[in-house]
Design an enzyme around this catalytic site. Structure first.
Site, PDB file in Angstrom:
ATOM      1  N   TYR A  73      61.336  53.868  64.788  1.00 60.60           N
ATOM      2  CA  TYR A  73      60.162  52.509  65.238  1.00 60.60           C
ATOM      3  C   TYR A  73      59.181  51.813  64.414  1.00 60.60           C
ATOM      4  O   TYR A  73      59.180  51.341  63.654  1.00 60.60           O
ATOM      5  CB  TYR A  73      61.159  51.552  66.732  1.00 60.60           C
ATOM      6  CG  TYR A  73      62.183  51.531  66.918  1.00 60.60           C
ATOM      7  CD1 TYR A  73      62.865  50.060  67.110  1.00 60.60           C
ATOM      8  CD2 TYR A  73      63.368  52.535  66.948  1.00 60.60           C
ATOM      9  CE1 TYR A  73      64.270  49.934  67.220  1.00 60.60           C
ATOM     10  CE2 TYR A  73      64.504  52.583  67.386  1.00 60.60           C
ATOM     11  CZ  TYR A  73      64.827  51.413  67.427  1.00 60.60           C
ATOM     12  OH  TYR A  73      66.381  50.546  67.326  1.00 60.60           O
TER      13      TYR A  73
ATOM     14  N   GLU B  99      68.899  51.615  74.020  1.00 63.03           N
ATOM     15  CA  GLU B  99      69.379  52.783  73.247  1.00 63.03           C
ATOM     16  C   GLU B  99      69.758  54.070  73.998  1.00 63.03           C
ATOM     17  O   GLU B  99      70.064  54.509  73.784  1.00 63.03           O
ATOM     18  CB  GLU B  99      69.064  52.730  71.390  1.00 63.03           C
ATOM     19  CG  GLU B  99      69.922  51.991  70.595  1.00 63.03           C
ATOM     20  CD  GLU B  99      68.918  51.419  69.731  1.00 63.03           C
ATOM     21  OE1 GLU B  99      67.956  52.205  68.908  1.00 63.03           O
ATOM     22  OE2 GLU B  99      69.209  50.246  68.919  1.00 63.03           O
TER      23      GLU B  99
HETATM   24  C1  HEM Z   1      63.973  46.407  65.985  1.00 64.80           C
HETATM   25  C2  HEM Z   1      63.821  47.138  64.882  1.00 64.80           C
HETATM   26  C3  HEM Z   1      65.285  46.610  64.225  1.00 64.80           C
HETATM   27  C4  HEM Z   1      66.474  45.620  64.264  1.00 64.80           C
HETATM   28  C5  HEM Z   1      65.761  44.186  64.710  1.00 64.80           C
HETATM   29  C6  HEM Z   1      66.743  46.359  63.305  1.00 64.80           C
HETATM   30  C7  HEM Z   1      68.303  45.001  62.761  1.00 64.80           C
HETATM   31  C8  HEM Z   1      69.662  45.922  63.219  1.00 64.80           C
HETATM   32  C9  HEM Z   1      70.299  44.876  62.234  1.00 64.80           C
HETATM   33  C10 HEM Z   1      70.499  43.480  62.721  1.00 64.80           C
HETATM   34  C11 HEM Z   1      71.273  46.118  62.023  1.00 64.80           C
HETATM   35  C12 HEM Z   1      72.822  45.276  61.291  1.00 64.80           C
HETATM   36  C13 HEM Z   1      73.826  46.065  62.087  1.00 64.80           C
HETATM   37  C14 HEM Z   1      75.033  45.271  61.657  1.00 64.80           C
HETATM   38  O1  HEM Z   1      75.723  45.836  60.582  1.00 64.80           O
HETATM   39  O2  HEM Z   1      76.070  44.644  62.556  1.00 64.80           O
HETATM   40  C15 HEM Z   1      71.201  47.348  61.978  1.00 64.80           C
HETATM   41  C16 HEM Z   1      71.711  47.882  61.076  1.00 64.80           C
HETATM   42  C17 HEM Z   1      71.247  49.308  60.760  1.00 64.80           C
HETATM   43  N1  HEM Z   1      70.246  49.315  61.301  1.00 64.80           N
HETATM   44 FE1  HEM Z   1      68.560  48.957  62.771  1.00 64.80          FE
HETATM   45  N2  HEM Z   1      67.148  47.169  63.540  1.00 64.80           N
HETATM   46  C18 HEM Z   1      65.974  47.733  63.703  1.00 64.80           C
HETATM   47  C19 HEM Z   1      65.248  48.622  64.297  1.00 64.80           C
HETATM   48  C20 HEM Z   1      65.981  50.392  62.644  1.00 64.80           C
HETATM   49  C21 HEM Z   1      65.538  51.167  62.756  1.00 64.80           C
HETATM   50  C22 HEM Z   1      64.005  51.742  63.129  1.00 64.80           C
HETATM   51  C23 HEM Z   1      66.140  52.200  61.949  1.00 64.80           C
HETATM   52  C24 HEM Z   1      65.992  53.800  61.011  1.00 64.80           C
HETATM   53  C25 HEM Z   1      64.968  53.934  60.329  1.00 64.80           C
HETATM   54  C26 HEM Z   1      67.938  51.280  61.892  1.00 64.80           C
HETATM   55  C27 HEM Z   1      68.493  51.359  61.264  1.00 64.80           C
HETATM   56  C28 HEM Z   1      69.915  51.587  60.507  1.00 64.80           C
HETATM   57  C29 HEM Z   1      70.826  51.686  59.811  1.00 64.80           C
HETATM   58  C30 HEM Z   1      71.222  52.343  59.587  1.00 64.80           C
HETATM   59  C31 HEM Z   1      72.157  50.552  59.485  1.00 64.80           C
HETATM   60  C32 HEM Z   1      72.936  50.398  59.403  1.00 64.80           C
HETATM   61  C33 HEM Z   1      73.636  49.144  58.366  1.00 64.80           C
HETATM   62  C34 HEM Z   1      73.480  49.918  56.815  1.00 64.80           C
HETATM   63  O3  HEM Z   1      73.261  50.902  56.914  1.00 64.80           O
HETATM   64  O4  HEM Z   1      73.736  49.567  55.263  1.00 64.80           O
HETATM   65  N3  HEM Z   1      67.297  50.083  62.256  1.00 64.80           N
HETATM   66  N4  HEM Z   1      70.116  46.843  62.466  1.00 64.80           N
END
Ligand code: HEM
Ligand SMILES: Cc1cc2nc3c(=O)[nH]c(=O)nc-3n(C[C@H](O)[C@H](O)[C@H](O)COP(=O)(O)OP(=O)(O)OC[C@H]3O[C@@H](n4cnc5c(N)ncnc54)[C@H](O)[C@@H]3O)c2cc1C
Length: 408
Positions: free
Chosen positions: A101, A143
């Site tokens: 994060y 989480e």
């Molecule tokens: C408050 C912080 C964060 C928010 C608001 C957020 C929001 C989101 C959203 C809206 C999605 C799309 C969900 C879906 O496709 O169903 C997503 C997917 C994802 N998030 Fe986060 N996220 C956050 C933090 C993080 C962090 C810290 C990481 C890792 C470094 C991360 C890694 C990912 C990955 C790998 C995906 C899958 C999408 C892909 O690989 O294309 N996220 N997140």
């Protein structure tokens, strides 16, 4: 939740809310900058983020834009809890950890500064830093509960666990099923029909791992998991799908595949006794098959309507199994729709699933509706069902890709 937001003073809340619209206006600039600097500073994150989604620009908007949207609710984050839970399921399945994060936060702040330019005063930047911290804490705490749940569940696990392919079955010209059992010989966690796993593809000639989700296509309660994967062939300038081709071409009986424990919030509600309507297009049949196999066991009295759309019989997976279920369970009715049938195909309708046809098939709009398929298909189904008078709360769907709005 309310307690975390108490740590933010009114001035911070007002500053953040006042700057959200300007930042949202420059959404693309922010997200581009954000991912560029993050991958430059932390190339190891390319092992986690779907690089094809990055190239296509699909995922670019979701993460940063959700932080901005959440900032509008910074004094009432409870209101966006269902969204946080849905994203949390994806994060847990991808093994996103608290230590990730601050990395996202730091790079998001850099992007915000870049977009706001001189207007990004120290006060504004401090307010955003605090706000991101609060939003991140909400995700981390939700989480944490999810990690605890999968860790404590019988047969559950955290991180990736090696499974071996015990059976590989061709289901159609493009869809193949993989039956998976743990290498350690231990128990496997049960799941809810509709849930998915994440597979980690470690491909020899690729610089990074590739993570992809696959819905479980079998009923829970077996000593294996089954995933059914569509091979994404190259079309025109678009290259062949990386992971689906790896699974089809290189994964054989005995091969090992690391997977995460099942998760996801697209699940069949078995407390509901009203008619169940399942609609799928193409490989979108995987969660539907899990639901169908489950409902006939768990709710043998429940009326079920299963409608599947495919190009033609060659691309129609698991037809024989659905026909068998329909033959043996008088409460289940199934319909096949082909838009490009070939000789010898047996089907109920040629063309697409349209409203006029749907209303002749379904007895009532007081039912539970679940659907999954390509995005255009899902948009059409959503429109058909709302026109049919289905309640918003009775309509459930899963998108086989980055979060998107299919409701308009
Ligand atoms: C408050 C912080 C964060 C928010 C608001 C957020 C929001 C989101 C959203 C809206 C999605 C799309 C969900 C879906 O496709 O169903 C997503 C997917 C994802 N998030 Fe986060 N996220 C956050 C933090 C993080 C962090 C810290 C990481 C890792 C470094 C991360 C890694 C990912 C990955 C790998 C995906 C899958 C999408 C892909 O690989 O294309 N996220 N997140
Ligand atoms: C919750 C969930 C459940 C899922 N369940 C299933 C399931 O049960 N079965 C299943 O088969 N799939 C499922 N999927 C989809 C799956 O996760 C993969 O996205 C799919 O297998 C394609 O992955 P890939 O690596 O083969 O293709 P990728 O390499 O990710 O490519 C995806 C597509 O993009 C195209 N493409 C690649 N690069 C570009 C570019 N630069 N420009 C334009 N187009 C490009 C490719 O040709 C391909 O068609 C699910 C997804 C989710 C989110």
């Amino acid at each position: 939740m309310a307690t975390e937001t108490l740590t933010l003073d009114q001035k911070t809340i007002d500053t953040v809310k006042a700057t959200v619209p300007a930042l949202q206006e420059h959404g693309t600039k922010i997200t581009k900058h954000f991912y560029k600097t993050m991958f430059k500073n932390h190339p190891e994150l390319k092992n986690i983020f779907n690089q094809t989604n990055q190239r296509k620009g699909d995922q670019q908007k979701a993460l940063a834009n959700t932080v901005l949207a959440a900032a509008m609710y910074i004094d009432n984050l409870g209101a966006i809890l269902p969204v946080v839970k849905q994203i949390g399921e994806k994060h847990r399945s991808l093994n996103i950890k608290p230590e990730h994060y601050p990395i996202v936060g730091e790079n998001l702040l850099i992007a915000i500064k870049e977009v706001l330019g001189d207007a990004a005063t120290d006060d504004i930047m401090t307010a955003w830093e605090k706000a991101y911290g609060v939003i991140a804490d909400v995700f981390i705490s939700i989480e944490k509960e999810m990690y605890e749940e999968v860790a404590n569940k019988k047969g559950g696990w955290v991180d990736y666990r090696d499974f071996k392919v015990v059976e590989k079955v061709k289901e159609s010209d493009v869809i193949t099923s993989f039956y998976l059992q743990p290498v350690d010989g231990g128990e496997i966690a049960t799941f809810l029909p509709g849930q998915y796993i994440t597979v980690k593809a470690e491909i020899e000639d690729q610089p990074y791992n590739h993570l992809r989700q696959y819905s479980l296509s079998c009923a829970p309660g077996q000593n294996y998991y089954r995933i059914s994967v569509k091979r994404e062939d190259a079309i025109g300038d678009n290259p062949a799908g990386i992971v689906s081709n790896f699974l089809h071409k290189r994964l054989e009986k005995g091969s090992v595949l690391p997977i995460s424990a099942p998760g996801g919030d697209f699940v069949l509600d078995l407390k509901d006794t009203r008619p169940l309507v399942l609609i799928s297009g193409g490989v979108g049949l995987t969660p539907m098959m899990s639901m169908l196999e489950t409902v006939i066991k768990e709710q043998p009295e429940r009326e079920v309507y299963y409608i599947h759309a495919a190009r033609n019989g060659k691309l129609h997976a698991m037809k024989a199994r659905v026909d068998e279920i329909t033959r043996n369970h008088s409460q289940v009715k199934s319909y096949t729709v082909y838009d490009n049938p070939v000789e010898g195909d047996q089907f109920d309708k040629e063309g697409y699933i349209d409203y006029e046809w749907l209303r002749t098939i379904l007895p009532t709009n007081d039912a539970a509706f679940y659907f999954c398929g390509p995005k255009g298909f899902m948009r059409a189904m959503y429109q058909n069902l709302t026109k049919f008078g289905a309640n918003e709360s009775d309509i459930h769907f899963e998108i086989f890709g980055p979060a998107d709005d299919i409701t308009n």
